[in-house]
Structures are given as C-alpha cells and as structure tokens.
Motif scaffolding. Structure first.
Motif, mmCIF file in Angstrom:
data_model
loop_
_atom_site.group_PDB
_atom_site.id
_atom_site.type_symbol
_atom_site.label_atom_id
_atom_site.label_comp_id
_atom_site.label_asym_id
_atom_site.label_seq_id
_atom_site.Cartn_x
_atom_site.Cartn_y
_atom_site.Cartn_z
ATOM 1 N N GLY A 61 7.845 -0.177 0.440
ATOM 2 C CA GLY A 61 7.046 1.022 0.649
ATOM 3 C C GLY A 61 7.898 2.217 1.020
ATOM 4 N N HIS A 62 8.849 2.006 1.938
ATOM 5 C CA HIS A 62 9.776 3.070 2.318
ATOM 6 C C HIS A 62 10.548 3.564 1.091
ATOM 7 N N PRO A 93 6.232 6.197 6.843
ATOM 8 C CA PRO A 93 6.518 4.764 6.965
ATOM 9 C C PRO A 93 7.302 4.462 8.245
ATOM 10 N N ARG A 143 0.837 -1.200 0.000
ATOM 11 C CA ARG A 143 0.000 0.000 0.000
ATOM 12 C C ARG A 143 0.876 1.257 0.000
ATOM 13 N N MET A 144 1.928 1.233 0.817
ATOM 14 C CA MET A 144 2.835 2.378 0.868
ATOM 15 C C MET A 144 3.561 2.546 -0.476
ATOM 16 N N LEU A 180 1.128 11.094 4.380
ATOM 17 C CA LEU A 180 2.465 10.628 4.754
ATOM 18 C C LEU A 180 3.073 11.472 5.861
ATOM 19 N N VAL A 209 8.319 5.636 -1.334
ATOM 20 C CA VAL A 209 8.020 6.971 -0.807
ATOM 21 C C VAL A 209 9.257 7.856 -0.904
#
Length: 198
Positions: free
Chosen positions: A153-154, A146, A95-96, A141, A157
């Motif tokens: 994800g991290h 995160p 999702r991230m 965010l 982003v």
C-alpha cells in the motif's frame, strides 16, 4: 531469470521495481523495455492485453497486472513481507494499494484525454470526473497517510504521488502538506523510490 516488461514512466512498473528491491529479488529480474503502443512489440504475445508491467516467468508464462505480480513476488520472497498475512493488516495494505492504483488509473485517463486526444475532441466532463477521484483520494491520504511498516500500500501510494509529480508538475503538493511530508519520509526509508524516478 524473470523478465519484467516495463516502461520507465509507468507508475505500475515502478511499483513492481520497488517491490522487487525491497524483497531482495532485483538480481533475479531482467528489466526489458516494452512499447505498449507498438503492434510489433512482443508484449502483445506475452500479455494479450498488451499492458505493462508484465512479468515473464522462467517457464515462459506471463503474469499481469501489477497487483498479481506484486503478490507473486511476495510469495517468491517468502510471503508476508510486503503483503501482510494477518487479515486486518493484509486488507489495510490491499485497500491502500487500490487507492494508489486508483489515483494512477484516473491520472492516466486525464493524461490520455489531454495529451493524446486533439483539443477539439477533448471531453471536459470526463477529465473533471477523473480529477474528482484524484482530489478525493489525495484528501483522504492527506488526512491519514499510510502508517506502519512499508507494505504494498505504501509503495502504491508513493508511486501514484510520483506519477502526479512527473505528469502534472506536482500540483497536488500545495494543498496536501501531510502527504508531502509522508512522501519525503518514504523516499528516505526506501532508496528504490528515488532510484526508479524518471
């Protein structure tokens, strides 16, 4: 050896380069520039969409887009290293990643509209629509960056924020101080982030 077709400014290609480094796979991947706008570039034969990144496997077949390539590299490195195996963590990371990639999608559309299209033909409503996506994502965010171990994800982003820095002079930073702090910590923990900066 694997071959990664890429462009240095692509946030999606940067995501894969960082992932490969974290997974210990960089030495197994040759980095080869591609020009997605050039009809003569072999990229269009390797990926019918003509998009980057594209990963050429040792048998000559290709994987695309960055989400598929990240999944492949994670499997190649033993699975579960940047894409968690456990369901809750896995879907949180995915999702991230979707949020980071979504920021990039919107930012690229704004970039195309404002830099590639003649000024008289620019569509302000389309720009505003995409900017709204970016603003809402950054707000979410900033409220909840995160957390936990570095995962896909991290990385996604961080690459999105890096792309906003590159193409939009870091205008996001003034109103998102939690996210600024998070990115600084990410860059400290993941040297590949600065190493892949354009």
């Amino acid at each position: 050896m694997l071959i990664l077709r890429y462009s240095p400014a692509s946030p999606y290609a940067r995501k894969i380069r960082i992932a490969a480094e974290l997974l210990g796979l960089s030495e197994r991947i040759e980095i080869a520039a591609a020009d997605a706008a050039d009809p003569a570039d072999s990229l269009r034969l390797q990926n019918p969409l003509g998009k980057i990144p594209t990963l050429i496997l040792e048998d000559g077949s290709a994987l695309y887009d960055s989400r598929v390539i990240a999944e492949y590299l994670d499997q190649l490195a033993g699975a579960g290293r940047i894409i968690p195996r456990e369901s809750t963590a896995r879907f949180g990371a995915l999702r991230m990643q979707a949020l980071g990639d979504g920021i990039n999608d919107a930012a690229l559309l704004i970039r195309y509209e404002t830099f590639n299209r003649p000024e008289a033909l620019r569509y302000d409503e389309a720009i505003a629509l995409q900017q709204g996506k970016i603003d809402r994502a950054l707000g979410a965010l900033d409220a909840a960056p995160p957390t936990g171990s570095v995962d896909i994800g991290h990385i996604a982003v961080a690459c999105a924020l890096g792309y906003l820095d590159l193409r939009f002079s870091g205008a996001w930073r003034e109103d998102h101080q939690h996210l600024v702090s998070w990115l600084k910590e990410f860059a400290r923990a993941v040297p590949a982030f600065d190493a892949t900066k354009v």
